[in-house]
Scaffold this active site. Structure first.
Site, PDB file in Angstrom:
ATOM      1  CG  HIS A 188      27.581 -16.656 -36.317  1.00 23.96           C
ATOM      2  ND1 HIS A 188      27.763 -17.886 -35.725  1.00 23.96           N
ATOM      3  CD2 HIS A 188      28.725 -16.370 -36.961  1.00 23.96           C
ATOM      4  CE1 HIS A 188      28.975 -18.332 -35.995  1.00 23.96           C
ATOM      5  NE2 HIS A 188      29.589 -17.417 -36.751  1.00 23.96           N
ATOM      6  CD  GLU A 213      27.987 -14.061 -41.609  1.00 25.40           C
ATOM      7  OE1 GLU A 213      28.164 -13.678 -40.463  1.00 25.40           O
ATOM      8  OE2 GLU A 213      28.637 -14.996 -42.118  1.00 25.40           O
ATOM      9  NE  ARG A 228      31.623  -9.860 -38.224  1.00 25.81           N
ATOM     10  CZ  ARG A 228      32.472 -10.786 -37.824  1.00 25.81           C
ATOM     11  NH1 ARG A 228      33.695 -10.838 -38.308  1.00 25.81           N
ATOM     12  NH2 ARG A 228      32.098 -11.684 -36.948  1.00 25.81           N
ATOM     13  CG  ASN A 246      34.706  -8.633 -41.375  1.00 24.84           C
ATOM     14  OD1 ASN A 246      35.229  -8.248 -40.334  1.00 24.84           O
ATOM     15  ND2 ASN A 246      34.195  -9.842 -41.517  1.00 24.84           N
ATOM     16  NE  ARG A 280      35.836 -19.751 -32.718  1.00 29.76           N
ATOM     17  CZ  ARG A 280      34.925 -18.973 -33.307  1.00 29.76           C
ATOM     18  NH1 ARG A 280      33.852 -18.589 -32.662  1.00 29.76           N
ATOM     19  NH2 ARG A 280      35.092 -18.577 -34.549  1.00 29.76           N
TER      20      ARG A 280
END
Ligand code: ADP
Length: 402
Positions: free
Chosen positions: A184, A388, A95, A7, A245
């Site tokens: 996601h 993930e 990713r 990633n 956020r």
């Protein structure tokens, strides 16, 4: 078969090496502050006896190539390495944040795929260039391994057009691809599959609402294993309030702030992404801190928790309407897996929708997949740890036919 998952961020590379035959991680790590004198490489590995060990190296890493090369050297180090030679790594799974409308599934990387990921930079200007950099350095370091891209957006490409179109002039979609994409995806797909296995039912026959509450947060309505709606939008800023956020807000707020308060594009970007969410409401973005402050009587922390969980509850209601029938709600990620308080507030007074949590089960801090709904609850409520990186490794194996 061994698969390395990467990633790559703008100044970091996160990696994890999986032994797919044993379905376990042999090693993982993070090279961060790449390009700064204070770079840090944290490398974790399993010893032959199965103990977890950690190495921290503090030395400048000038670029991503050096960061990945240093990590691979540690993977092969005769003193504590977990592989003898880099050729043992059959494939590298990457990713990639944005696959636009090009990718409905994970894919083997070639020049055309690289070009399409490049075309999506306009949609994810912070993430896709960094992901491409990770792919380029991995191709140099592992020239013989298969390289596979796994997209955050791909799982949501099954959304119907009425769920992904915004009610703005349609040319903006046609010319600039402005639409809901959702993110996601690897996590929502992973926990949906795990829920089906846990319930011993085929995924194709289940309707699920998956609730990923980490630093970023999103929800997904999953019908028969396919995403039919999701809370994030063109970018990961939309939907639920998050650590820093804002989630959904009235778009006119931006116009008003630019006009009346003279905020620049940069100021607005920073405010929406870095200064909002839990942090904006109560001064801290870590949910553990929010709960601690609330328990100590802090009024702003109390309201922050209420705003956060109220929005999750509203999306649960919306997705019940969207799916018609719901078999299970799934809580996942840092907050979803670990906070009974948040789960309880999100599901409070939802008996009319057939959703009821059992207080004792909800407070049981056992690891692994568990059911926390009461006996009367028509809808099962599950807590499922997401993974993930493992999902990216599984997808990579599937794509290369291993
Ligand atoms: P990321 O999106 O970066 O992968 P995580 O899924 O690790 O994030 O989630 C991070 C969030 O999980 C943080 O807000 C942290 O406070 C929260 N968290 C972790 N453990 C707990 C806990 N026991 N109670 C409440 N929140 C927790």
């Amino acid at each position: 078969m061994k698969i390395l998952v990467i990633n790559s961020g703008s100044s970091s590379i996160k990696y994890e090496l999986f032994d797919m035959d044993q379905r376990r991680a042999l090693s993982s790590g993070l090279a961060e502050k790449i390009g700064e004198p204070s770079s840090i490489l944290t490398h974790q590995y399993l010893t032959a006896r199965g103990d977890k060990k950690k190495i921290v190296e503090k030395a400048e890493i000038t670029n991503h190539y050096q960061g990945l090369q240093r990590s691979v050297d540690l993977l092969m180090d005769p003193r504590h390495g977990v592989i003898g030679h880099r050729s043992e790594i059959a494939a590298v799974g990457h990713r990639v944040v944005h696959g636009g409308e090009f990718f409905q599934a994970s894919t083997r990387i070639d020049d055309r795929v690289m070009a399409a990921i490049r075309q999506c930079i306009a949609l994810a200007p912070l993430h896709n260039p960094a992901n491409l950099m990770g792919i380029e350095v991995a191709c140099k370091i592992f020239p013989k391994a298969a390289q596979v891209a796994v997209f955050d957006t791909a799982f949501h490409q099954s959304l119907p057009n009425y769920a992904y179109l915004y009610a703005i002039p349609v040319e903006l979609y046609e010319k600039h691809k402005i639409r809901r994409y959702g993110f996601h995806g690897t996590s929502h797909a992973f926990v949906a599959e795990a829920a089906a296995a846990f319930l011993s039912r085929p995924l194709t026959q289940l309707n699920l609402i998956t609730i990923h509450l980490g630093n970023g947060a999103s929800m997904c309505a999953v019908r028969g294993g396919k995403s039919v709606d999701t809370s994030m939008g063109l970018t990961p800023l939309a939907g639920l309030p998050m650590g820093t956020r804002c989630g959904d807000i009235d778009p006119s707020i931006l116009l008003i702030l630019a006009d009346r308060v003279n905020m620049s594009f940069g100021d607005l970007d920073k405010m929406l992404n870095k200064k909002s969410g839990l942090l904006g409401l109560c001064g801290v973005n870590d949910m553990r801190e929010v709960i601690r402050k609330k328990q100590a009587g802090d009024k702003q922390a109390k309201i922050a928790l209420e705003v956060y969980t109220y929005q999750v509850k509203k999306y649960i209601g919306a997705y019940c309407a969207c799916l018609g029938h719901v078999d299970a709600l799934v809580f996942t990620a840092g907050i979803g897996e670990n906070s009974p308080v948040v789960r309880e507030l999100c599901c409070r007074n939802l008996q009319a929708l057939g959703i009821e949590i059992d207080d004792e089960k909800n407070h049981d801090s056992a690891d692994g997949i568990r059911q926390i709904s009461s006996r009367n609850s028509k809808v099962k409520v599950l807590v499922i740890p997401t993974n993930e990186e493992l999902r990216i490794a599984q997808e990579t194996q599937r794509v290369i036919g291993g």
